[in-house]
Each structure stands twice: as structure tokens, then as C-alpha cells.
Design a protein around this motif. Structure first.
Motif, PDB file in Angstrom:
ATOM      1  N   LEU A   1       0.828  -1.198   0.000  1.00  0.00           N
ATOM      2  CA  LEU A   1       0.000   0.000   0.000  1.00  0.00           C
ATOM      3  C   LEU A   1       0.868   1.256   0.000  1.00  0.00           C
ATOM      4  N   VAL A   2       1.886   1.274   0.843  1.00  0.00           N
ATOM      5  CA  VAL A   2       2.795   2.427   0.877  1.00  0.00           C
ATOM      6  C   VAL A   2       3.486   2.588  -0.476  1.00  0.00           C
ATOM      7  N   ALA A   3       3.907   1.485  -1.061  1.00  0.00           N
ATOM      8  CA  ALA A   3       4.642   1.536  -2.332  1.00  0.00           C
ATOM      9  C   ALA A   3       3.796   2.131  -3.448  1.00  0.00           C
ATOM     10  N   ILE A   4       2.545   1.704  -3.564  1.00  0.00           N
ATOM     11  CA  ILE A   4       1.720   2.200  -4.662  1.00  0.00           C
ATOM     12  C   ILE A   4       1.335   3.661  -4.448  1.00  0.00           C
ATOM     13  N   ILE A   5       1.149   4.083  -3.190  1.00  0.00           N
ATOM     14  CA  ILE A   5       0.834   5.489  -2.915  1.00  0.00           C
ATOM     15  C   ILE A   5       2.033   6.374  -3.234  1.00  0.00           C
ATOM     16  N   VAL A   6       3.227   5.959  -2.834  1.00  0.00           N
ATOM     17  CA  VAL A   6       4.440   6.731  -3.116  1.00  0.00           C
ATOM     18  C   VAL A   6       4.679   6.806  -4.625  1.00  0.00           C
ATOM     19  N   ALA A   7       4.499   5.678  -5.317  1.00  0.00           N
ATOM     20  CA  ALA A   7       4.692   5.665  -6.762  1.00  0.00           C
ATOM     21  C   ALA A   7       3.677   6.569  -7.464  1.00  0.00           C
ATOM     22  N   HIS A   8       2.427   6.538  -6.999  1.00  0.00           N
ATOM     23  CA  HIS A   8       1.406   7.378  -7.624  1.00  0.00           C
ATOM     24  C   HIS A   8       1.681   8.847  -7.395  1.00  0.00           C
ATOM     25  N   ASP A   9       2.186   9.199  -6.224  1.00  0.00           N
ATOM     26  CA  ASP A   9       2.523  10.592  -5.951  1.00  0.00           C
ATOM     27  C   ASP A   9       3.603  11.078  -6.908  1.00  0.00           C
ATOM     28  N   ALA A  10       4.611  10.244  -7.162  1.00  0.00           N
ATOM     29  CA  ALA A  10       5.676  10.617  -8.108  1.00  0.00           C
ATOM     30  C   ALA A  10       5.107  10.770  -9.517  1.00  0.00           C
ATOM     31  N   TRP A  11       4.262   9.819  -9.936  1.00  0.00           N
ATOM     32  CA  TRP A  11       3.625   9.889 -11.251  1.00  0.00           C
ATOM     33  C   TRP A  11       2.821  11.175 -11.387  1.00  0.00           C
ATOM     34  N   PHE A  12       2.037  11.481 -10.346  1.00  0.00           N
ATOM     35  CA  PHE A  12       1.182  12.659 -10.396  1.00  0.00           C
ATOM     36  C   PHE A  12       2.015  13.932 -10.460  1.00  0.00           C
ATOM     37  N   TYR A  13       3.047  14.028  -9.638  1.00  0.00           N
ATOM     38  CA  TYR A  13       3.855  15.258  -9.614  1.00  0.00           C
ATOM     39  C   TYR A  13       4.430  15.561 -10.998  1.00  0.00           C
TER      40      TYR A  13
ATOM     41  N   GLY B   1       2.417  18.583  -6.047  1.00  0.00           N
ATOM     42  CA  GLY B   1       2.294  17.286  -5.403  1.00  0.00           C
ATOM     43  C   GLY B   1       0.860  16.931  -5.049  1.00  0.00           C
ATOM     44  N   LEU B   2       0.606  15.641  -4.934  1.00  0.00           N
ATOM     45  CA  LEU B   2      -0.736  15.157  -4.611  1.00  0.00           C
ATOM     46  C   LEU B   2      -0.861  14.753  -3.146  1.00  0.00           C
ATOM     47  N   TYR B   3       0.031  13.870  -2.690  1.00  0.00           N
ATOM     48  CA  TYR B   3      -0.052  13.356  -1.317  1.00  0.00           C
ATOM     49  C   TYR B   3       1.050  13.903  -0.415  1.00  0.00           C
ATOM     50  N   PHE B   4       2.218  14.130  -0.986  1.00  0.00           N
ATOM     51  CA  PHE B   4       3.393  14.479  -0.191  1.00  0.00           C
ATOM     52  C   PHE B   4       4.024  15.772  -0.692  1.00  0.00           C
ATOM     53  N   THR B   5       4.757  16.427   0.198  1.00  0.00           N
ATOM     54  CA  THR B   5       5.394  17.707  -0.137  1.00  0.00           C
ATOM     55  C   THR B   5       6.823  17.555  -0.632  1.00  0.00           C
ATOM     56  N   TRP B   6       7.385  16.328  -0.558  1.00  0.00           N
ATOM     57  CA  TRP B   6       8.827  16.213  -0.781  1.00  0.00           C
ATOM     58  C   TRP B   6       9.262  16.506  -2.211  1.00  0.00           C
ATOM     59  N   TRP B   7       8.464  16.168  -3.222  1.00  0.00           N
ATOM     60  CA  TRP B   7       8.870  16.487  -4.596  1.00  0.00           C
ATOM     61  C   TRP B   7       8.890  17.990  -4.804  1.00  0.00           C
ATOM     62  N   ASP B   8       7.882  18.697  -4.313  1.00  0.00           N
ATOM     63  CA  ASP B   8       7.855  20.152  -4.457  1.00  0.00           C
ATOM     64  C   ASP B   8       9.056  20.787  -3.772  1.00  0.00           C
ATOM     65  N   ARG B   9       9.409  20.294  -2.607  1.00  0.00           N
ATOM     66  CA  ARG B   9      10.533  20.886  -1.881  1.00  0.00           C
ATOM     67  C   ARG B   9      11.871  20.560  -2.531  1.00  0.00           C
ATOM     68  N   ARG B  10      12.004  19.336  -3.005  1.00  0.00           N
ATOM     69  CA  ARG B  10      13.252  18.947  -3.657  1.00  0.00           C
ATOM     70  C   ARG B  10      13.452  19.707  -4.973  1.00  0.00           C
ATOM     71  N   MET B  11      12.361  19.946  -5.693  1.00  0.00           N
ATOM     72  CA  MET B  11      12.451  20.591  -7.001  1.00  0.00           C
ATOM     73  C   MET B  11      12.230  22.102  -6.944  1.00  0.00           C
ATOM     74  N   GLY B  12      12.014  22.647  -5.745  1.00  0.00           N
ATOM     75  CA  GLY B  12      11.854  24.088  -5.601  1.00  0.00           C
ATOM     76  C   GLY B  12      10.550  24.631  -6.149  1.00  0.00           C
ATOM     77  N   THR B  13       9.498  23.813  -6.119  1.00  0.00           N
ATOM     78  CA  THR B  13       8.208  24.253  -6.666  1.00  0.00           C
ATOM     79  C   THR B  13       7.138  24.443  -5.597  1.00  0.00           C
ATOM     80  N   GLU B  14       7.532  24.437  -4.335  1.00  0.00           N
ATOM     81  CA  GLU B  14       6.552  24.719  -3.286  1.00  0.00           C
ATOM     82  C   GLU B  14       6.406  26.225  -3.131  1.00  0.00           C
ATOM     83  N   HIS B  15       5.175  26.666  -2.975  1.00  0.00           N
ATOM     84  CA  HIS B  15       4.910  28.102  -2.835  1.00  0.00           C
ATOM     85  C   HIS B  15       5.710  28.656  -1.657  1.00  0.00           C
TER      86      HIS B  15
END
Length: 279
Positions: free
Chosen positions: A113-125, A236-250
Motif C-alpha cells: 500500500l505504501v509503495a503504490i501510494i508513493v509511486a502514484h505521488d511521483a507519477w502525479f507530480y 504534489g498530490l499526497y506528499f510535499t517532498w517532490w515540491d521541496r526537492r524541485m523548488g516548486t513549493e509556494h
């Protein structure tokens, strides 16, 4: 097409039609219970109690909820067709599910469950950032951003192409990663509930005493609301880490969250929110 080929194809078509007829009501109920349930609880039953947590003072435009609902129904139809393809892939042995809970155990289900949610968040971002490209935005993502002040009904309010981009994640993932049926069900429930909460216009996520998100690695309603207000932030959809890593968080996300939960700002915000370029 030869008669033999036609005869062999007809049972597949009949099986697909039968699957679609069974899958569509399930996807429709999932949307109605997820988006409708969040709207009923947050925006109707608890409206007065949650009024201080309303993110923006303005209300959705007239007729917006009806438009969000109608375009979401189109997405439900596409998701049901995608579910039909998954069914056919399973019938053909292309997709193989992992064993049930008694066979594979709780730990395997939890990790899956964790794996598919994390993967979907990356796909969505990354797909979300892609369709914000000016060359694609008007054709693939404009419908969703017509909701400047979104409601929970906007959870599936997509252009057809965006709906397909969101849909194809699941069959691709299931082809690559054998996943239990229970995990798929929980993932789909999690997806619609988190999506609806992100659009409900009220900050329902818990805060610390100093006004920061209690679970700062998770996106909040304010996080996604800023995306609808300004467009070029918070993909991002579920998590903030992609936005923070890529500098796209408001840059004013934490200040806006603190304001949403009614805690005075800490004075760190220097730039005016209105100065950030909107979509």
C-alpha cells in the motif's frame, strides 16, 4: 477480418462490455462517496464549526459545482474504461495480482500500500508539471483550473486527456508490481478521499501550536489550494517532498497554512502573496 477472427474477438468484446457495466457503477459510487462525502461533512454538516478554517474569503462561482460534477462524471466513465482494460489484462495473464491477506500477510499488504501510494505521488507530480507546460495546458489541464476556488466535487474535474494520464498509472503499475486486490481497493479509496480533501476549501489537516502542519511531509488543503490560486506552485498530490526537492513549493505556504488555521503569522513572510504570478 476473417470469420474465425471475428468469432474469437466477439467473446472478448462481450466480456469487456460486461466488465464495464459492472465497473462503472463501482467507480461512480467511489466518486460520489469520496467527493460527495467530503462535501457533505466538511462543507454542509460542519460548515459553521469549520468556518474559521476556511482558506479563502471568496466563494466558488455560480454553477461551478454543477460543472465540476458533470466533468467528473466524464472522468468516471474513463476510469471505468481503464478498469475494463485492467480486467482484460488480468484475463490475459498480463496482470497478475499478489495473494490475499491470509496468504501474504499484513506486513506485505502494508508495504504494498505504501509503495503504490508513493509511486502514484511521483507519477502525479511529474505528469502534473508536464501538463502545466504552456504548450499543453489549454488542451489538457485548463478544465481543472477553471475552478479558481475549488470544491470537493472538482476531484475528478479533468479534461479527457488529463483523465487518461491519471488513469493509466494503475495498469502500468500493476503490470510491473504484483499487488493484492485489497491494496488496490484501499489505494483507490485513499486516492479519492485525499483528492477531495485537497479541494474542499477548508483546512482540515492538524496543525502544531506554532501554526505549522503537524505532518509537514503531507500535502494539506492549503497546499493544493495555493496551486489553484497561483498555478505554478505545489504540484504534489499526497506528499510535499517532490515540491521541496524541485523548488516548486509556494514560498508562502507555511504562512498561508498558519493563517488558514487561525494562528498569527510569525513575521517571516516578506513578499506579498499577490505578487506571485498566477496561472
Amino acid at each position: 477480418m476473417s470469420l474465425g477472427l471475428f468469432e474469437s474477438f466477439f467473446p472478448v468484446l462481450a466480456s469487456a462490455l460486461d466488465a464495464y457495466i459492472r465497473i462503472f457503477p463501482i467507480d461512480l459510487v467511489r466518486y460520489l462517496m469520496g467527493a460527495g462525502g467530503v462535501y457533505l461533512v466538511v462543507n454542509v454538516l460542519l460548515r459553521r464549526r469549520l468556518a474559521p478554517l476556511k482558506i479563502r474569503a471568496i466563494d466558488p462561482m455560480d454553477g461551478q459545482k454543477q460543472r465540476e460534477f458533470i466533468t467528473s462524471l466524464r472522468t468516471v466513465m474513463i476510469f471505468a474504461l481503464n478498469g475494463t482494460f485492467i480486467f482484460l489484462f488480468m484475463e490475459a495473464g498480463v496482470i497478475q495480482l499478489a495473494g490475499p491477506l491470509p496468504e501474504t500477510g499484513i506486513a506485505f499488504h502494508a508495504i504494498s500500500l505504501v509503495a503504490i501510494i508513493v509511486a502514484h505521488d511521483a507519477w502525479f507530480y511529474w505528469t502534473h508539471r508536464l501538463i502545466h507546460d504552456r504548450r499543453l495546458f489549454r488542451r489538457m489541464h485548463r478544465t481543472h483550473h477553471r475552478s479558481k476556488v475549488p470544491t470537493a466535487w472538482a476531484a475528478y474535474s479533468f479534461d479527457q486527456s488529463e483523465a487518461w494520464i491519471n488513469a493509466i498509472f494503475l495498469p502500468i503499475y500493476l503490470v510491473l508490481v504484483p499487488t493484492p486486490s485489497l491494496v488496490i481497493f484501499l489505494f483507490l479509496v485513499h486516492m479519492i478521499v485525499r483528492n477531495a480533501l485537497g479541494h474542499c476549501g477548508v483546512e482540515v489537516y492538524p496543525a502544531t501550536r506554532d501554526g505549522k502542519p503537524l505532518f509537514d511531509w503531507m500535502t494539506t488543503t492549503t497546499h493544493h489550494d495555493l496551486h489553484h490560486e497561483f498555478g505554478r506552485w505545489n504540484y504534489g498530490l499526497y506528499f510535499t517532498w517532490w515540491d521541496r526537492r524541485m523548488g516548486t513549493e509556494h514560498p508562502l505556504y507555511h504562512e498561508r497554512f498558519a493563517r488558514s488555521v487561525g494562528i498569527p503569522l510569525n513575521g517571516s513572510a516578506v513578499a506579498a502573496v499577490g505578487g506571485v504570478r498566477r496561472v
